[in-house]
Design an enzyme around this catalytic site. Structure first.
Site: not given
Ligand code: NAD
Ligand code: FAD
Length: 464
Positions: A36, A181, A443
């Site tokens: 949408g 993450g 600087h």
């Molecule tokens: P992520 O892969 O960054 O982090 C997921 C985290 O969850 C990891 O540390 C992992 O070890 C942990 N995890 C997995 N299973 C688990 C469990 N059962 N119990 C506890 N911890 C567990 O994924 P995300 O934070 O969901 O983000 C997803 C995607 O979105 C990423 O690939 C990222 O690149 C993208 N993203 C980017 C930005 C940015 O560029 N600023 C911001 C948000 C999201």
């Protein structure tokens, strides 16, 4: 049936940028989008709303830290509905801006959900019925969605995904974030700054997997200082709802210990998975890898001629700017040009305070691959601009070959997301650390830490 040179499925950063570039190259283009509004995850429920809330919450949090600057403010109040309304307006304006760009470039926006009954055809269905588009080429840019976590079913009220956590109507007293993450840290910090008691539970024994270990440790220290609590090396076994809120059961990995953790809301942020359902890829014979990503070659061609795929639904970093690079490279190659995206120089930025920015290889990856390297580091504590603003947490770290070619660069610190651009350009264009160090940096500026980190790798840091 109208036939287009290109039908793009999905109007996110991958799809909409590919559509615009294809139109610039003279193709007739339609873009099918089901949600949408244009802009995909990034504009609607990702990059833009999260960064908007990060900025608003940072301003609120800063008010209570101004005493160090000799300023005291009484009676600052949070108006959460107004903060959310501002975010929604920014999202709305930006998504409408893309619709305007489509009009300007003569791209047909077809609203509805697409499927591919056969190569060369795209069916689109919405509430009003269905229609079929002819397509000389089809580009799948259907993006990604949150990965579910068994035992923690998302209900949108108590157990949240990132989209829910961007639209809460009150500040939870106790928020547990599962996953340290990018999403967990960014949204965890938003709610922590607004007053929630936030605990981040992570399966691994570190935060931000994939980031340079030393930098991740510095980030964890700084985030803890700002109020986030971490419980690392823990697995969430399940959650129970009681009269006083939620209770999570955690298992401490490697030890036979179970713990209870109370919460009012839980944000599940354990990664994202590709979206391909409903497209009919199985019947078409479009190959997926074992994690469900669409398999493509270097020109983004799937296993079926005439069908291409880009962005979050193909392997690689799940980042908006990477999806955009994919889109441009794919359609430029389609138009007979030299489409190419270099994944070794895709930067990644976590927009917390402090920001965590990276490009290239981590020190751990270099060690594991047996690559010889030199490294340099410079902390913001020794940077005069950081001292004057009070943003002294963090450091710049560079990794290079003996000859000075950059292999990786990692920053934790204020404005790290902007500072990394210099090192991305250096890496992309083969500029050595000696040349970066030799360039005059203003600087006092945070960027001097980049120069000093390069000097440090050469054994010549001045202010260390
Ligand atoms: P992520 O892969 O960054 O982090 C997921 C985290 O969850 C990891 O540390 C992992 O070890 C942990 N995890 C997995 N299973 C688990 C469990 N059962 N119990 C506890 N911890 C567990 O994924 P995300 O934070 O969901 O983000 C997803 C995607 O979105 C990423 O690939 C990222 O690149 C993208 N993203 C980017 C930005 C940015 O560029 N600023 C911001 C948000 C999201
Ligand atoms: P998407 O943006 O997911 O777009 C795909 C589009 O396709 C969607 O609009 C969907 O509705 C549509 N679609 C799917 N199937 C169909 C179909 N069958 N028919 C029609 N339409 C369909 N990345 C960054 O680089 N920086 C950030 O700061 C950042 N922050 C983020 C914060 C959060 C909370 C989240 C969740 C993500 C964030 N990301 C960030 C990741 C970024 O949003 C994605 O990498 C990016 O949106 C991927 O672009 P895409 O075009 O591949 O897919």
């Amino acid at each position: 049936m109208q036939t287009y040179d290109l039908v793009v499925i999905g109007g996110g950063p991958g799809g909409y940028v590919a559509a615009i570039r294809a139109a610039q190259l003279g193709m007739s283009v339609a873009c099918v989008e089901g949600r949408g509004s244009l802009g995909g995850t990034c504009l609607n429920v990702g990059c833009i709303p999260s960064k908007t809330l990060l900025t608003s919450s940072a301003k609120y949090a800063e008010l209570s830290h101004l005493t160090a600057h000799g300023i005291s403010i009484e009676g600052a109040q949070l108006n959460l509905p107004a903060m959310m309304a501002r975010k929604d307006k920014i999202v709305g304006d930006l998504t409408k801006g893309i619709a305007f760009l489509f009009k300007k470039n003569g791209i047909d926006l077809v609203e509805g959900w697409a499927s591919i009954p056969a190569p060369g055809r795209v069916d689109v269905s919405d509430k009003g019925g269905s229609r079929t588009l002819g397509a000389k080429n089809i580009l799948i840019a259907t993006g990604s969605e949150p990965t579910p976590l068994p035992g923690l079913e998302i209900d949108g009220t108590d157990i949240l995904n990132s989209t829910d956590a961007l639209a809460l109507d009150s500040v939870p007293e106790r928020l547990v974030v599962v996953g340290a993450g990018v999403i967990g840290l960014e949204l965890g910090q938003v709610w922590s700054r607004l007053g929630a008691n936030v605990t981040v539970v992570e399966y691994l024994d570190r935060i931000l997997p994939g980031t340079d270990g030393e930098i991740a440790k510095l980030a964890q220290r700084a985030l803890s200082k700002r109020g986030l609590q971490f419980q690392l090396g823990r697995k969430v076994l399940g959650v129970e709802k009681g009269p006083d809120g939620l209770t999570l059961t955690l298992e401490r990995l490697g030890r036979d210990i179970h713990e209870a953790l109370d919460a009012d809301k839980v944000l599940v942020a354990v990664g994202r998975r590709p979206v391909t359902r409903g497209l009919g890829l199985d019947a078409l014979g479009v190959a997926l890898d074992d994690r469900g990503f669409v398999t493509v070659d270097s020109a983004y061609l799937t296993s079926v001629p005439g069908i291409y795929a880009i962005g979050d639904c193909v392997p690689g970093p799940m980042l908006a700017h990477k999806a955009e690079e994919d889109g441009v490279a794919c359609v430029e190659a389609l138009a007979g040009g030299q489409g190419h995206a270099d994944y070794t120089t895709v930067p990644s930025v976590v927009y917390t305070d402090p920001e965590v920015a990276s490009v290239g290889q981590t020190e751990e990856a270099l060690k594991e691959a047996g690559v010889a390297y030199i490294s340099g580091k410079f902390t913001f504590m020794a940077n005069s601009r950081a001292r004057s603003t009070g943003e002294t947490d963090g450091a710049v770290k560079v990794l290079a070959t003996q000859d000075g070619a950059l292999l990786g660069a990692h920053i934790v610190g204020a404005h790290g997301g902007d500072l990394i651009a210099e090192l991305v350009l250096a890496m992309t264009k083969g500029v050595s650390i000696k040349e970066v160090a030799g360039a005059c940096h203003a600087h006092p500026a945070m960027g001097e830490a980049v120069k000093e980190a390069c000097l440090d790798a050469l054994g010549r840091a001045i202010h260390a």
